[in-house]
Design a protein around this motif. Structure first.
Motif, mmCIF file in Angstrom:
data_model
loop_
_atom_site.group_PDB
_atom_site.id
_atom_site.type_symbol
_atom_site.label_atom_id
_atom_site.label_comp_id
_atom_site.label_asym_id
_atom_site.label_seq_id
_atom_site.Cartn_x
_atom_site.Cartn_y
_atom_site.Cartn_z
ATOM 1 N N ALA A 84 63.356 32.220 117.804
ATOM 2 C CA ALA A 84 64.762 32.385 116.762
ATOM 3 C C ALA A 84 65.261 30.205 116.731
ATOM 4 N N LEU A 85 64.248 29.506 117.474
ATOM 5 C CA LEU A 85 64.757 28.625 117.915
ATOM 6 C C LEU A 85 63.780 27.906 116.575
ATOM 7 N N GLY A 90 63.490 31.129 112.872
ATOM 8 C CA GLY A 90 65.485 31.998 111.887
ATOM 9 C C GLY A 90 65.799 31.617 111.306
ATOM 10 N N GLY A 91 65.709 30.830 110.271
ATOM 11 C CA GLY A 91 65.926 30.968 108.926
ATOM 12 C C GLY A 91 64.934 32.157 108.078
ATOM 13 N N ALA A 92 64.273 32.665 108.545
ATOM 14 C CA ALA A 92 63.183 33.569 107.987
ATOM 15 C C ALA A 92 64.125 35.547 108.455
ATOM 16 N N ALA A 164 71.154 34.521 103.455
ATOM 17 C CA ALA A 164 71.096 35.249 102.065
ATOM 18 C C ALA A 164 70.293 36.570 103.324
ATOM 19 N N GLY A 165 69.724 35.891 103.677
ATOM 20 C CA GLY A 165 68.384 36.722 103.843
ATOM 21 C C GLY A 165 67.588 37.645 103.379
ATOM 22 N N GLY A 166 66.571 38.177 103.568
ATOM 23 C CA GLY A 166 65.623 39.520 103.247
ATOM 24 C C GLY A 166 64.525 38.773 102.619
ATOM 25 N N GLN A 167 64.122 38.556 100.926
ATOM 26 C CA GLN A 167 63.476 38.281 100.556
ATOM 27 C C GLN A 167 63.203 36.975 100.446
ATOM 28 N N ASP A 171 61.578 33.454 100.715
ATOM 29 C CA ASP A 171 60.726 32.040 99.952
ATOM 30 C C ASP A 171 61.142 31.006 100.617
ATOM 31 N N ALA A 172 62.323 30.598 101.212
ATOM 32 C CA ALA A 172 63.127 29.826 101.705
ATOM 33 C C ALA A 172 62.080 29.712 102.703
ATOM 34 N N MET A 173 61.349 30.416 103.489
ATOM 35 C CA MET A 173 60.872 30.091 104.681
ATOM 36 C C MET A 173 59.429 29.540 104.106
#
Length: 671
Positions: A84-85, A90-92, A164-167, A171-173
């Motif tokens: 997660a670091l 971590g973002g995904a 928001a999590g999930g997809q 996508d943000a990742m």
């Protein structure tokens, strides 16, 4: 039925079967209990009491285990793991940190980021957390929404999307990866060494490795990933320290982003040199995923100097610091490509060739020779003629590049690349369509989630399971890569191996007395020698699939200076007759996709032989490495199909043949 153990006859090299009784015992005992083949670094140099190359027992004690000052076992580990670091992990959605990853690696059951219990089939012998050094600490601040992050428009958007999590988070990742890869990371997100949040993460990574390091049982290394991207072209390196926290905390992990970092490998090597001079420690770097570099990984020119020719200093520095290459991992296998090796029936294994890392540039055929291990080895010999040093003289390792902290070397325990792709009914199929992991519609590029593969493993022949012994073995390239299976492989090169040497239970003693191990240079040919011979031995994973065949891959530069290659089948299972060109027909398949499972009623538990190069030219440089291939087994997609009752399209592969690649042995003509 007891799996068969066989050695078959190569057209030019006679092989024989080992004892069936020993094989039967070996199927139920630890491989080291029966089949351990001890090794050393440079011929007989490590073997106390050996007096000659032929009579390997002459002058030794009665006990064959006495006076051994050389490696005695193989250790399996992962040199590339994210937690997660790392911002993209971590973002995904990954919530597990380094300590969770270490607990999993040593054999503890953990609860994953999606709340699922997970335990590895066989504990790792060694393990490295390689979180991205760039922007260390930023993902924690993004998730929390610190005032500095929320004041930046990109930071605020990432905060919203990642939470928001999930997809949406997935996508943000990819958006973050593209922004980073194109050099467009906002200043507010570009955390640098010296910033308290950055330094705190580095020190915590060091502390976690120290807490879990248990010499002799479970070895951890202090490491990080230097994430060089040149306009989205992957040039990443995993940087591994031999040392403990007292040295590691004297420096801060090196980054690629200005003003303090650089994406030029030469600058990384300067940092590594400074580390050794400052601390008295040792460090190495392992490049990976040349298949996403769009030709830059093994380029024939310096792309960081406007395409200028390499200078001798480049070759010397790259050879000094980068003695290994990660040839297989979750983002595609990187040993060979079918376009480059059209005569190699096994070259198209889990191939990724859609474009670069962030799909901002498509792949062309001209890029491929700069992307794969085999072609890189060939290019290294070409450059050696010009520079005096081979810059691409590397051993092969495998790893995960897993971003959920729990690597997946086994197809029946596949937890995906990112938290988005942990086990679920929709990670392959989404709304009746194949799940798209990454796409660039303008370029016509699509990567599907089913294309991720199992984490590879690095196998190290060493004297003991400690940082020093393992690191030193990696430095001398006495290592090999697997695609996740725990095949045990020996590979030696020399000038006077006899066919019966492959039958000996002290095979490694013979191997090191008469020649050199994987990762080494051949000694000069003795007077009267006509061609080099190679002693190779492979034992299947103790609870895995039988072996289909053993191959020797040869690469050389011909008299006109043109790179050439050839793959030889040298040992195989079952009653198969080679074709006129020496190739052995397919082994068949026992896979039952309805379970899914397979049976070991075909293949062999162990294979080995002595093979002599029938096409040897003493005037030409060459390298040789062994490739060991299992019989077909179910792919992770087959397990998902049964677990989640899925009907998958025909283009989704459901089986594959796991394999191992040894480090090469190089031959150089005498001056």
């Amino acid at each position: 039925m007891r799996p068969k153990m066989q050695l078959r006859m190569h057209p030019r090299t006679k092989t024989k079967a080992f004892g069936a009784a020993l094989t039967a015992i070996g199927l139920f005992l630890s491989p080291s209990a029966v089949f351990a083949q001890e090794s050393s670094q440079e011929g007989g140099a490590y073997i106390a009491g050996l007096s000659g190359p032929i009579d390997v027992m002459k002058g030794r004690p009665y006990s064959p285990y006495a006076n051994r000052a050389f490696p005695t076992d193989v250790f399996f580990g992962d040199t590339h793991v994210h937690t997660a670091l790392s911002p993209d992990a971590g973002g995904a959605g990954t919530t597990l940190g380094p300590r969770d990853a270490y607990r999993y690696a040593r054999g503890d059951q953990v609860t994953t980021s999606t709340g699922q219990p997970n335990k590895v089939r066989v504990p790792y012998d060694f393990f490295m957390i390689t979180d991205h050094s760039d922007a260390m600490g930023v993902i924690q601040d993004i998730m929390m929404g610190t005032p500095e992050i929320l004041a930046d428009p990109d930071g605020k958007k990432y905060h919203e999307d990642f939470n928001a999590g999930g997809q949406v988070a997935g996508d943000a990742m990819w958006r973050l990866i593209e922004q980073f890869g194109q050099g467009e990371l906002p200043e507010a997100l570009n955390y640098q060494p010296g910033l308290p949040a950055f330094d705190a993460v580095w020190y915590d990574i060091v502390d976690a490795a120290e807490e879990f390091n248990d010499p002799g049982t479970f070895t951890t290394f202090i490491a990080f990933e230097w994430t060089s991207l040149e306009k989205g072209n992957n040039l990443h390196r995993n940087v591994i320290l031999r040392d403990g926290g007292e040295r590691a905390k004297q420096v801060i992990a090196y980054t690629t982003q200005p003003p303090m970092g650089s994406n030029n490998p030469r600058d990384l090597w300067k940092w590594m040199q400074n580390y050794e001079e400052t601390t008295g420690g040792d460090v190495l770097a392992i490049p990976h995923n040349g298949n996403l570099s769009n030709g830059m990984m093994f380029a024939m020119q310096d792309d960081f100097d406007g395409g200028a020719p390499y200078d001798p200093g480049y070759a010397e520095q790259r050879q000094k610091w980068e003695r290994l290459y990660e040839a297989t991992q979750m983002k595609g296998d990187g040993e060979a490509h079918p376009f480059l090796s059209p005569d190699d029936a096994f070259a198209d294994f889990e191939t990724w060739d859609y474009g670069n890392l962030d799909a901002t540039a498509a792949k062309t055929e001209e890029m491929l020779p700069g992307e794969y291990a085999r072609s890189g080895l060939l290019r290294g010999m070409v450059l050696e003629e010009e520079l005096g040093t081979n810059p691409f003289k590397f051993g092969m390792v495998g790893a995960g590049d897993n971003h959920v902290a729990v690597p997946s070397p086994d197809n029946d325990n596949f937890f995906g690349k990112y938290a988005t792709y942990e086990p679920s009914a929709h990670r392959i199929i989404e709304d009746s369509e194949l799940h798209v992991a990454l796409a660039n519609e303008d370029l016509g590029l699509t990567l599907y989630s089913y294309e991720y593969i199992t984490s590879g493993l690095t196998a190290v022949w060493a004297q003991e399971n400690t940082r020093g012994a393992l690191f030193d073995a990696m430095q001398r390239r006495e290592v090999y890569a697997t695609t996740g299976t725990r095949i045990r492989v020996r590979f030696f090169g020399g000038w006077d191996y006899a066919e019966d040497d492959a039958l000996r239970r002290d095979l490694a003693l013979v191997g090191y007395t008469k020649g050199v191990p994987m990762g080494s240079d051949m000694p000069p040919a003795p007077e009267g020698a006509e061609a080099p011979s190679f002693l190779v031995y492979a034992l299947r994973d103790s609870s895995g699939a039988n072996l289909d065949r053993v191959q020797v891959v040869k690469g050389w530069i011909d008299a006109e200076g043109t790179p050439q290659e050839k793959v030889y089948d040298v040992a195989w299972s079952d009653d198969r007759t080679p074709a006129e060109d020496g190739t052995v027909p397919p082994v068949g398949s026992t896979v039952d996709l309805s379970i899914p499972s397979w049976t070991n009623t075909i293949g062999a538990a162990e294979l080995g032989t002595v093979w002599t190069d029938p096409d040897f030219d003493p005037a030409l440089k060459a390298f040789y490495y062994a490739r060991v291939i299992e019989i077909p087994t179910p792919r992770w997609t087959a397990y998902d199909a049964v677990k989640f009752d899925l009907e998958l399209p025909e283009d989704v592969p459901m089986t594959n043949q796991q394999r191992a690649y040894t480090s090469p042995i190089w031959y150089t003509p005498a001056e």
